[in-house]
Design a protein around this motif. Structure first.
Motif, mmCIF file in Angstrom:
data_model
loop_
_atom_site.group_PDB
_atom_site.id
_atom_site.type_symbol
_atom_site.label_atom_id
_atom_site.label_comp_id
_atom_site.label_asym_id
_atom_site.label_seq_id
_atom_site.Cartn_x
_atom_site.Cartn_y
_atom_site.Cartn_z
ATOM 1 N N ASP A 84 0.842 -1.190 0.000
ATOM 2 C CA ASP A 84 0.000 0.000 0.000
ATOM 3 C C ASP A 84 0.881 1.245 0.000
ATOM 4 O O ASP A 84 1.802 1.369 0.804
ATOM 5 N N ARG A 85 0.599 2.183 -0.882
ATOM 6 C CA ARG A 85 1.444 3.382 -1.002
ATOM 7 C C ARG A 85 1.380 4.266 0.236
ATOM 8 O O ARG A 85 2.244 5.128 0.437
ATOM 9 N N HIS A 86 0.361 4.084 1.078
ATOM 10 C CA HIS A 86 0.220 4.893 2.291
ATOM 11 C C HIS A 86 0.980 4.307 3.481
ATOM 12 O O HIS A 86 1.013 4.919 4.553
ATOM 13 N N PHE A 87 1.581 3.139 3.286
ATOM 14 C CA PHE A 87 2.197 2.423 4.410
ATOM 15 C C PHE A 87 3.656 2.122 4.117
ATOM 16 O O PHE A 87 4.009 1.692 3.026
ATOM 17 N N GLN A 88 4.505 2.346 5.118
ATOM 18 C CA GLN A 88 5.916 1.977 5.000
ATOM 19 C C GLN A 88 6.404 1.434 6.334
ATOM 20 O O GLN A 88 6.301 2.108 7.368
#
Length: 352
Positions: A84-88
């Motif tokens: 997910d691009r919102h999660f790192q």
């Protein structure tokens, strides 16, 4: 019992919990913001991240930097967000500096040894994680202008000698002649750091004093009494109580705890501590055990604790939090004690 996988998150009750807390959150103040969360794979970290990612499904555009020591554990607990691009996820030890990590709007230093066996076996590490974790969060906040939501604990108050509830101005009574004080004293010092950084460096800080939290995001390695009750019920065994169970404590369901933390973050006053508790969840230890036994159709059995277990036990016999300050800024608890215990057990059974 082996560590539970994330299948439990698909349970309708868990999804209902996420939706309820997300609906109550102030989306306008969270829209487009970023969170840096240490201890991301713990009881509160997982549910907080699940709520934030649920908000993203509603278009919140929140970025989550999840920190922890083990990438393997992170992908076990939060693996659904891996792409997910919102999660790192960032591999990081809580005792290390956050200086070179991404800037964030909100920092939540949740990393801590929070269960009795950890206090007993690793008291020095417990102090370092709490104090260094708070210090690094505050340093990072000063560097990037973030607000720190500091997760403190009912443990800072120690033991009560009367029938009063703990209000936020109570100074506490602690026993320093035991290594068990590693947790309580390091949390008190961490709160002092919050106030000191605010006074000297202009740090933005809000403090959430949590009661005894339980819920379906618990780790199976957790040695707290409440977690042991839940595990015994899931294993269809009698509930073992290591005392007479007359201790009277404030408990909070994970969803209510995270909902309250987000409410403090968006509505609380800076430099102010708020007790998180629900009056309906102020129960004796044996009442908690009996609720778990009732769900499983088993009995409550009383046993003496081992020497190692005894070292990790709190000296408190009564620890009830006054939540008037939190209620005064508009927060309301959503779960009764029986509802919270049974939801926890139904959700976790689904994940077995």
């Amino acid at each position: 019992m082996a560590e539970i996988n994330t299948r439990y998150k698909k349970h309708p009750l868990y999804q209902e919990d996420l939706a309820r807390i997300a609906k109550a959150a102030d989306l306008q103040m969270l829209q487009g913001k970023s969170f840096l969360i240490t201890g991301s794979t713990g009881l509160l970290g997982v549910f907080l991240i699940d709520v934030l990612m649920h908000l993203n499904e509603k278009g919140a555009d929140i970025t989550v930097y999840a920190l922890g020591r083990s990438q393997e554990k992170a992908f076990q607990r939060l693996g659904e967000y891996r792409d997910d691009r919102h999660f790192q996820f960032i591999t990081h030890d809580a005792t290390e500096s956050l200086k070179n990590l991404p800037a964030a709007d909100f920092i939540v230093p949740l990393a801590s040894n929070t269960h009795p066996l950890a206090y007993s076996q690793f008291p020095v590490e417990t102090i370092h994680i709490n104090v260094k974790g708070a210090e690094h969060a505050l340093e990072k906040a000063c560097d990037c202008g973030a607000t720190v939501l500091y997760p403190s604990t009912v443990e800072i108050y120690g033991n009560s000698k009367d029938t009063d509830k703990f209000v936020e101005t109570f100074t506490g009574e602690l026993n320093l002649e035991t290594s068990r004080s590693c947790y309580t004293e390091s949390k008190r010092l961490s709160e002092a750091l919050c106030q000191s950084y605010r006074a000297e460096r202009g740090a933005h800080v809000k403090i959430a004093r949590l009661s005894r939290v339980f819920g379906p995001t618990m780790l199976m390695s957790d040695s707290k009494a409440s977690s042991q009750f839940i595990k015994k019920a899931l294993d269809n065994e009698d509930i073992v109580l290591k005392s007479k169970g007359e201790q009277l404590f404030s408990y909070t369901y994970t969803a209510d705890a995270v909902g309250a933390m987000l409410h403090i973050l968006t509505h609380g006053a800076e430099g102010t501590a708020y007790n998180i508790a629900c009056d309906d969840c102020n129960v004796r230890l044996k009442d908690f055990a009996m609720l778990c036994a009732e769900w499983a159709g088993k009995e409550v059995v009383f046993e003496l604790p081992s020497e190692t277990e005894q070292k990790g036990f709190s000296i408190a016999t009564r620890a009830i939090l006054d939540n008037a300050r939190l209620l005064s800024i508009g927060w309301k608890p959503a779960y009764t004690m029986k509802d919270a215990v049974w939801r926890t057990l139904e959700i976790l059974r689904y994940g077995q």
